[in-house]
Design an enzyme around this catalytic site. Structure first.
Site, mmCIF file in Angstrom:
data_model
loop_
_atom_site.group_PDB
_atom_site.id
_atom_site.type_symbol
_atom_site.label_atom_id
_atom_site.label_comp_id
_atom_site.label_asym_id
_atom_site.label_seq_id
_atom_site.Cartn_x
_atom_site.Cartn_y
_atom_site.Cartn_z
ATOM 1 N N ASP A 1 68.618 27.965 62.506
ATOM 2 C CA ASP A 1 69.179 27.689 63.830
ATOM 3 C C ASP A 1 69.352 26.188 64.051
ATOM 4 O O ASP A 1 68.762 25.368 63.336
ATOM 5 C CB ASP A 1 68.301 28.298 64.944
ATOM 6 C CG ASP A 1 66.819 28.050 64.738
ATOM 7 O OD1 ASP A 1 66.461 27.146 63.957
ATOM 8 O OD2 ASP A 1 66.011 28.756 65.359
ATOM 9 N N ASN B 1 57.406 33.895 72.871
ATOM 10 C CA ASN B 1 57.976 35.095 73.510
ATOM 11 C C ASN B 1 58.437 36.117 72.466
ATOM 12 O O ASN B 1 59.130 37.074 72.802
ATOM 13 C CB ASN B 1 59.159 34.705 74.408
ATOM 14 C CG ASN B 1 60.288 34.037 73.641
ATOM 15 O OD1 ASN B 1 60.204 33.871 72.421
ATOM 16 N ND2 ASN B 1 61.338 33.650 74.334
ATOM 17 N N GLU C 1 66.353 35.419 71.063
ATOM 18 C CA GLU C 1 65.453 35.564 72.195
ATOM 19 C C GLU C 1 65.305 37.041 72.565
ATOM 20 O O GLU C 1 66.118 37.883 72.132
ATOM 21 C CB GLU C 1 66.031 34.789 73.398
ATOM 22 C CG GLU C 1 66.189 33.287 73.161
ATOM 23 C CD GLU C 1 64.876 32.509 73.195
ATOM 24 O OE1 GLU C 1 63.806 33.065 72.904
ATOM 25 O OE2 GLU C 1 64.924 31.302 73.510
ATOM 26 N N HIS D 1 60.397 35.434 69.821
ATOM 27 C CA HIS D 1 61.686 35.177 69.153
ATOM 28 C C HIS D 1 61.467 34.834 67.681
ATOM 29 O O HIS D 1 60.413 34.304 67.306
ATOM 30 C CB HIS D 1 62.524 34.104 69.880
ATOM 31 C CG HIS D 1 62.067 32.695 69.754
ATOM 32 N ND1 HIS D 1 62.180 31.769 70.776
ATOM 33 C CD2 HIS D 1 61.506 31.989 68.736
ATOM 34 C CE1 HIS D 1 61.734 30.602 70.387
ATOM 35 N NE2 HIS D 1 61.309 30.702 69.154
HETATM 36 C C1 F6R Z 1 63.085 27.127 64.639
HETATM 37 C C2 F6R Z 1 62.800 28.562 64.704
HETATM 38 C C3 F6R Z 1 61.921 29.063 65.795
HETATM 39 C C4 F6R Z 1 60.479 28.565 65.598
HETATM 40 C C5 F6R Z 1 59.568 29.067 66.705
HETATM 41 C C6 F6R Z 1 58.147 28.546 66.563
HETATM 42 O O1 F6R Z 1 63.941 26.829 63.569
HETATM 43 O O2 F6R Z 1 63.285 29.306 63.894
HETATM 44 O O3 F6R Z 1 61.936 30.460 65.822
HETATM 45 O O4 F6R Z 1 60.006 29.030 64.346
HETATM 46 O O5 F6R Z 1 60.075 28.670 67.942
HETATM 47 O O6 F6R Z 1 58.160 27.166 66.706
HETATM 48 P P1 F6R Z 1 56.855 26.302 66.440
HETATM 49 O O7 F6R Z 1 56.595 26.362 64.990
HETATM 50 O O8 F6R Z 1 57.232 24.898 66.887
HETATM 51 O O9 F6R Z 1 55.770 26.909 67.256
#
Ligand code: F6R
Length: 224
Positions: free
Chosen positions: A64, A125, A132, A127
């Site tokens: 992403d 959440n 989301e 995701h």
């Molecule tokens: C970002 C991604 C997101 C993160 C998730 C956890 O490229 O794919 O799904 O893996 O938001 O983020 P952290 O590791 O910062 O808690």
């Protein structure tokens, strides 16, 4: 139901997943990886850089990107350059971020014979990538609105919550699920509840990560 391997420390989480990536790249130098950003994989990238692997034939697809200036210090393009790409011998042409037209990005994955190993983190959440809650299980690469929760969680990387981008481009759940192998990395007891719901609860679009219960080759690693 997927079993979760519990590791003793963040270092162990990072080195365990680095072992999986190293084994994959060694077995198949032409490996296609899908890669996350955020705080969880930082130790993994440090560990991979230390191991001085040969990335010359590896192809990467990031999961992403924020819809923002790619040169911004918090863009995921900057993150990947600083934490991995400029510290390895990966060819610049071999690292891909989701781009428009999305069908061309999806074609690129398909023409390279699909993703061999997809590394994921999980949002508070539920995701995965930026799919989301409410994302369709069939979704493909597209623009998404970030949820209030994600904007708040990610505000720690920005001067103010108002600076967090409100939109992103994410690989879809359908795209991710076509990966041959998936590794989910989870760091911190604040993620334990959502991890439990995702892995042991109902498989529902309200909890995007719950789709992983339907994948045949998923490994989940957690540390407190
Ligand atoms: C970002 C991604 C997101 C993160 C998730 C956890 O490229 O794919 O799904 O893996 O938001 O983020 P952290 O590791 O910062 O808690």
């Amino acid at each position: 139901m997927k079993s979760t391997k519990i590791l003793k420390s963040y270092n162990e989480l990072s080195s365990t997943v680095a072992n999986i990536v190293e084994e994959q790249i060694t077995k198949n130098p032409l490996t296609k990886l899908a890669l996350p950003t955020g705080s969880t994989p930082l130790g993994l990238y440090d560990e991979l850089v230390k191991r001085k692997l040969d990335w010359s034939l590896v192809i990467t697809f990031n999961l992403d990107v924020y819809l923002m200036n790619v040169k911004h210090p918090q863009s995921y393009q900057t993150y990947m350059r600083k934490n991995l790409f400029e510290k390895t011998n990966i060819y610049p042409d071999h690292s891909h971020f989701p781009f428009r037209p999305f069908s061309a990005f999806e074609d690129k994955i398909e023409k390279s014979m699909g993703i061999d190993l997809c590394i994921l983190g999980i949002g508070s959440n539920g995701h995965i990538a930026f799919n989301e809650p409410g994302s369709s299980f069939d979704s493909r690469t597209r623009v998404v609105e970030l949820s209030e929760q994600t904007i708040e969680d990610n505000s720690r990387f920005f001067d103010s919550i108002d600076d967090v981008p409100k939109q992103a481009i994410t690989m879809g759940l359908g795209t991710i699920m076509e990966s041959k192998k998936i590794v989910l990395m989870v760091n911190g007891d604040h993620k334990l509840n959502i991890l439990n719901v995702a892995m042991n609860g109902e498989v529902t679009e309200d909890v995007p990560a719950s789709i992983l219960q339907n994948h045949e080759n998923v490994e989940v690693y957690y540390c407190e």
